[in-house]
Design an enzyme around this catalytic site. Sequence first.
Site, PDB file in Angstrom:
ATOM      1  N   SER A   1       0.813  -1.224   0.000  1.00  0.00           N
ATOM      2  CA  SER A   1       0.000   0.000   0.000  1.00  0.00           C
ATOM      3  C   SER A   1       0.843   1.269   0.000  1.00  0.00           C
ATOM      4  O   SER A   1       0.425   2.297   0.516  1.00  0.00           O
ATOM      5  CB  SER A   1      -0.929   0.012   1.218  1.00  0.00           C
ATOM      6  OG  SER A   1      -0.168  -0.083   2.404  1.00  0.00           O
TER       7      SER A   1
ATOM      8  N   ILE B   1       3.129   4.008  -2.629  1.00  0.00           N
ATOM      9  CA  ILE B   1       2.688   4.721  -3.834  1.00  0.00           C
ATOM     10  C   ILE B   1       2.542   3.768  -5.031  1.00  0.00           C
ATOM     11  O   ILE B   1       1.605   3.925  -5.841  1.00  0.00           O
ATOM     12  CB  ILE B   1       3.632   5.899  -4.165  1.00  0.00           C
ATOM     13  CG1 ILE B   1       2.995   6.786  -5.245  1.00  0.00           C
ATOM     14  CG2 ILE B   1       5.010   5.423  -4.583  1.00  0.00           C
ATOM     15  CD1 ILE B   1       3.712   8.107  -5.455  1.00  0.00           C
ATOM     16  N   ALA B   2       3.413   2.748  -5.143  1.00  0.00           N
ATOM     17  CA  ALA B   2       3.326   1.838  -6.292  1.00  0.00           C
ATOM     18  C   ALA B   2       2.046   1.012  -6.224  1.00  0.00           C
ATOM     19  O   ALA B   2       1.345   0.848  -7.231  1.00  0.00           O
ATOM     20  CB  ALA B   2       4.552   0.927  -6.339  1.00  0.00           C
TER      21      ALA B   2
ATOM     22  N   GLY C   1      12.296  14.183   0.685  1.00  0.00           N
ATOM     23  CA  GLY C   1      12.705  15.189  -0.293  1.00  0.00           C
ATOM     24  C   GLY C   1      11.658  15.543  -1.306  1.00  0.00           C
ATOM     25  O   GLY C   1      11.323  16.705  -1.494  1.00  0.00           O
ATOM     26  N   GLY C   2      11.112  14.543  -2.003  1.00  0.00           N
ATOM     27  CA  GLY C   2      10.090  14.871  -2.967  1.00  0.00           C
ATOM     28  C   GLY C   2      10.046  13.950  -4.149  1.00  0.00           C
ATOM     29  O   GLY C   2      10.447  12.793  -4.065  1.00  0.00           O
TER      30      GLY C   2
ATOM     31  N   GLU D   1      18.406  18.172  -5.245  1.00  0.00           N
ATOM     32  CA  GLU D   1      19.110  17.244  -4.358  1.00  0.00           C
ATOM     33  C   GLU D   1      20.374  16.777  -5.058  1.00  0.00           C
ATOM     34  O   GLU D   1      20.625  17.141  -6.218  1.00  0.00           O
ATOM     35  CB  GLU D   1      18.199  16.065  -3.984  1.00  0.00           C
ATOM     36  CG  GLU D   1      17.048  16.502  -3.078  1.00  0.00           C
ATOM     37  CD  GLU D   1      16.108  15.374  -2.714  1.00  0.00           C
ATOM     38  OE1 GLU D   1      16.546  14.219  -2.638  1.00  0.00           O
ATOM     39  OE2 GLU D   1      14.920  15.668  -2.512  1.00  0.00           O
TER      40      GLU D   1
ATOM     41  N   HIS E   1      21.742   5.879   2.621  1.00  0.00           N
ATOM     42  CA  HIS E   1      21.587   7.332   2.583  1.00  0.00           C
ATOM     43  C   HIS E   1      22.713   7.939   3.423  1.00  0.00           C
ATOM     44  O   HIS E   1      22.996   7.457   4.520  1.00  0.00           O
ATOM     45  CB  HIS E   1      20.222   7.742   3.153  1.00  0.00           C
ATOM     46  CG  HIS E   1      19.827   9.138   2.794  1.00  0.00           C
ATOM     47  ND1 HIS E   1      20.407  10.232   3.383  1.00  0.00           N
ATOM     48  CD2 HIS E   1      18.937   9.615   1.901  1.00  0.00           C
ATOM     49  CE1 HIS E   1      19.867  11.329   2.859  1.00  0.00           C
ATOM     50  NE2 HIS E   1      18.970  10.979   1.960  1.00  0.00           N
TER      51      HIS E   1
ATOM     52  N   ARG F   1      24.924   9.759  -4.297  1.00  0.00           N
ATOM     53  CA  ARG F   1      24.671   9.321  -2.933  1.00  0.00           C
ATOM     54  C   ARG F   1      25.678   8.287  -2.428  1.00  0.00           C
ATOM     55  O   ARG F   1      26.092   8.322  -1.264  1.00  0.00           O
ATOM     56  CB  ARG F   1      23.270   8.721  -2.920  1.00  0.00           C
ATOM     57  CG  ARG F   1      22.640   8.666  -1.607  1.00  0.00           C
ATOM     58  CD  ARG F   1      21.199   8.249  -1.761  1.00  0.00           C
ATOM     59  NE  ARG F   1      20.308   9.384  -1.783  1.00  0.00           N
ATOM     60  CZ  ARG F   1      18.991   9.279  -1.881  1.00  0.00           C
ATOM     61  NH1 ARG F   1      18.426   8.100  -1.973  1.00  0.00           N
ATOM     62  NH2 ARG F   1      18.225  10.348  -1.876  1.00  0.00           N
TER      63      ARG F   1
ATOM     64  N   HIS G   1      18.927   2.476   3.072  1.00  0.00           N
ATOM     65  CA  HIS G   1      17.824   3.331   2.624  1.00  0.00           C
ATOM     66  C   HIS G   1      16.974   2.706   1.530  1.00  0.00           C
ATOM     67  O   HIS G   1      15.749   2.809   1.571  1.00  0.00           O
ATOM     68  CB  HIS G   1      18.434   4.648   2.114  1.00  0.00           C
ATOM     69  CG  HIS G   1      17.451   5.696   1.736  1.00  0.00           C
ATOM     70  ND1 HIS G   1      16.502   6.173   2.611  1.00  0.00           N
ATOM     71  CD2 HIS G   1      17.254   6.379   0.569  1.00  0.00           C
ATOM     72  CE1 HIS G   1      15.775   7.116   2.017  1.00  0.00           C
ATOM     73  NE2 HIS G   1      16.200   7.243   0.768  1.00  0.00           N
TER      74      HIS G   1
ATOM     75  N   ARG H   1      20.844   4.780  -6.975  1.00  0.00           N
ATOM     76  CA  ARG H   1      19.642   5.532  -7.349  1.00  0.00           C
ATOM     77  C   ARG H   1      19.837   7.040  -7.170  1.00  0.00           C
ATOM     78  O   ARG H   1      20.387   7.489  -6.166  1.00  0.00           O
ATOM     79  CB  ARG H   1      18.454   5.073  -6.497  1.00  0.00           C
ATOM     80  CG  ARG H   1      17.181   5.827  -6.783  1.00  0.00           C
ATOM     81  CD  ARG H   1      15.996   5.211  -6.080  1.00  0.00           C
ATOM     82  NE  ARG H   1      16.031   5.366  -4.644  1.00  0.00           N
ATOM     83  CZ  ARG H   1      15.675   6.464  -3.991  1.00  0.00           C
ATOM     84  NH1 ARG H   1      15.272   7.537  -4.651  1.00  0.00           N
ATOM     85  NH2 ARG H   1      15.729   6.507  -2.674  1.00  0.00           N
TER      86      ARG H   1
ATOM     87  N   LEU I   1       9.684   7.747  -5.555  1.00  0.00           N
ATOM     88  CA  LEU I   1       8.226   7.962  -5.631  1.00  0.00           C
ATOM     89  C   LEU I   1       7.795   7.983  -7.094  1.00  0.00           C
ATOM     90  O   LEU I   1       6.761   7.438  -7.465  1.00  0.00           O
ATOM     91  CB  LEU I   1       7.820   9.275  -4.946  1.00  0.00           C
ATOM     92  CG  LEU I   1       7.919   9.336  -3.419  1.00  0.00           C
ATOM     93  CD1 LEU I   1       7.517  10.724  -2.919  1.00  0.00           C
ATOM     94  CD2 LEU I   1       7.064   8.283  -2.736  1.00  0.00           C
TER      95      LEU I   1
HETATM   96  C1  SIN Z   1      15.849  12.428   0.726  1.00  0.00           C
HETATM   97  O1  SIN Z   1      14.956  13.241   0.940  1.00  0.00           O
HETATM   98  O2  SIN Z   1      17.038  12.659   0.871  1.00  0.00           O
HETATM   99  C2  SIN Z   1      15.475  11.059   0.256  1.00  0.00           C
HETATM  100  C3  SIN Z   1      15.001  11.131  -1.113  1.00  0.00           C
HETATM  101  C4  SIN Z   1      15.185   9.820  -1.784  1.00  0.00           C
HETATM  102  O3  SIN Z   1      15.540   8.832  -1.162  1.00  0.00           O
HETATM  103  O4  SIN Z   1      15.023   9.781  -2.991  1.00  0.00           O
END
Ligand code: SIN
Length: 514
Positions: free
Chosen positions: A21, A23-24, A58-59, A122, A236, A280, A337, A372, A378
């Site tokens: 449940s 977003i995917a 983040g978004g 980012e 992360h 990252r 992460h 990634r 998302l």
């Molecule tokens: C973040 O807000 O740093 C995470 C965003 C992500 O994992 O894509």
Amino acid sequence: MAPDTPSAAAARTADVLVIGSGIAGCAAALAAARNDEEVLLVTKASEPEDASSDWAQGGIATTRGDPDSLKDDILEASANMADPEAVDVLVENAADAVRDVLIETLGVEFDTLGDEYDFTREAAHSEDRILHVDASTGQHVLRPFLSHLNEVDNVEILESTAALELLRHEGRVHGALLDTEPDGEPVFAGATILATGGIGDLYEQSTNPSGSTGDGIAMAFLAGAEVDDMEYVQFHPTAADVEDPFLLSEALRGEGALLRNDDGERFMPDYHPDAELAPRDVVARAVQDEIDATGGVTLDLDPLDEPFAELFPNLADRCADHGIDPDAGIPVAPCEHFLCGGVAVDGHGRTSLDRLYAAGECAHTGVHGANRLASTSLLEGLVWGLRAGQDAAGFDPEAIEYQRLQNSDPALPDRFAGEKFHRLTRVVSEELGLRRTSGGIDSARGVLRRLKGEVDAYTRTRTSRGLYQLRNATVVAILIANAAAENDESVGCHYLADETATAAESTPTATESD
Ligand code: SIN
């Protein structure tokens, strides 16, 4: 044990069964429902925050009219290991999916500056292109999504319910067994979509919600589906370094925050020309190196243009809850992460098994390669969820013979799975983390194989959710260890410390080669 054939009338059926449940899963359910399918969405979650999507900060990256620029950034961040065709699917569908679903259907009010969206940046993005709501974008997307689906007549949501096994017959998946009955309740489905999220529970510390045990990946693998790129586990760089770590979004560095070691020195320019905004995997390893060398790393918020509490109110609250004084710099450390690999799927989320789909973090679309790019998860879940839900429409459920699960032995004490989990997370964290060695990977494989033998012996006669989660985590950990053992190239999130050291030793220095 004789196979059982319940009549289709007695058993639960769905045109499309969605498992998960986040977003995917929500996007898959929406797309299938828009195609007039009867959708059953089952989820272990009892509240939205049990899904990783709800935790996303983040978004959501968008294309802002230029798909190629996002594509280039994704490929570069992935160590050029992403599949360009998969990236095309993502970037070409990004703007429509965001507009149609998030903005027009759900009414998500992304932050604005005047009349424009307040796009942020980012790490490893070449432009400001990330839509966000404060640094709590996930919950502003997922909660309206779940509310919307609750109002859709042809979608039924079954909460607090786990899928234990997939129902497979001759290469086709016909649904799943749920844990609503001790010996597994069958749901026969025309198509089944896995959207079970990540694997955070395999590590001692993770930015995922608890319950992230890789269920979809394990069930798909055990049913015979292909998995790919399992060695690429992303850390992360900046989780708050407290007992119960929480994410400090890359958006902080995007807005100017700097990383300093315990001597107060800014170190990222020594590691990468993009410094704090390097990919990252590079930043995560640098942070760990500096922690090891100097004793700690902090995120210095002084360079932010506006006060931290105004720019990131929810993060300021989290710091306050943990007694962190942001003015003194926030202590940070890398933390598990995201899994870049998963169940291998094509551009429509189709797995190698007929009528089985996967989307979101449990899927391997090829978009992430070895690392990634920030704020693409998302988006990937949304785009592949919609495409899988659409493609999965049009198949009728069919009742098949299946084997009921055995639940004949007394329940085990709660601590049983906990103790085995402890063994699993210790070896996975030590040997399959940010830095790996071939010896460590081999020893992890040995420990995990023995653990799997023990766990299998118990799951043969018991169906408790805790045991199945432990089984799933063990299967996924073995997949990671095996993929890591088979890949001797140190790249992206799969960093081989011994390989890298050997390469450095055998590379002549400028003086030696003169
Ligand atoms: C973040 O807000 O740093 C995470 C965003 C992500 O994992 O894509």
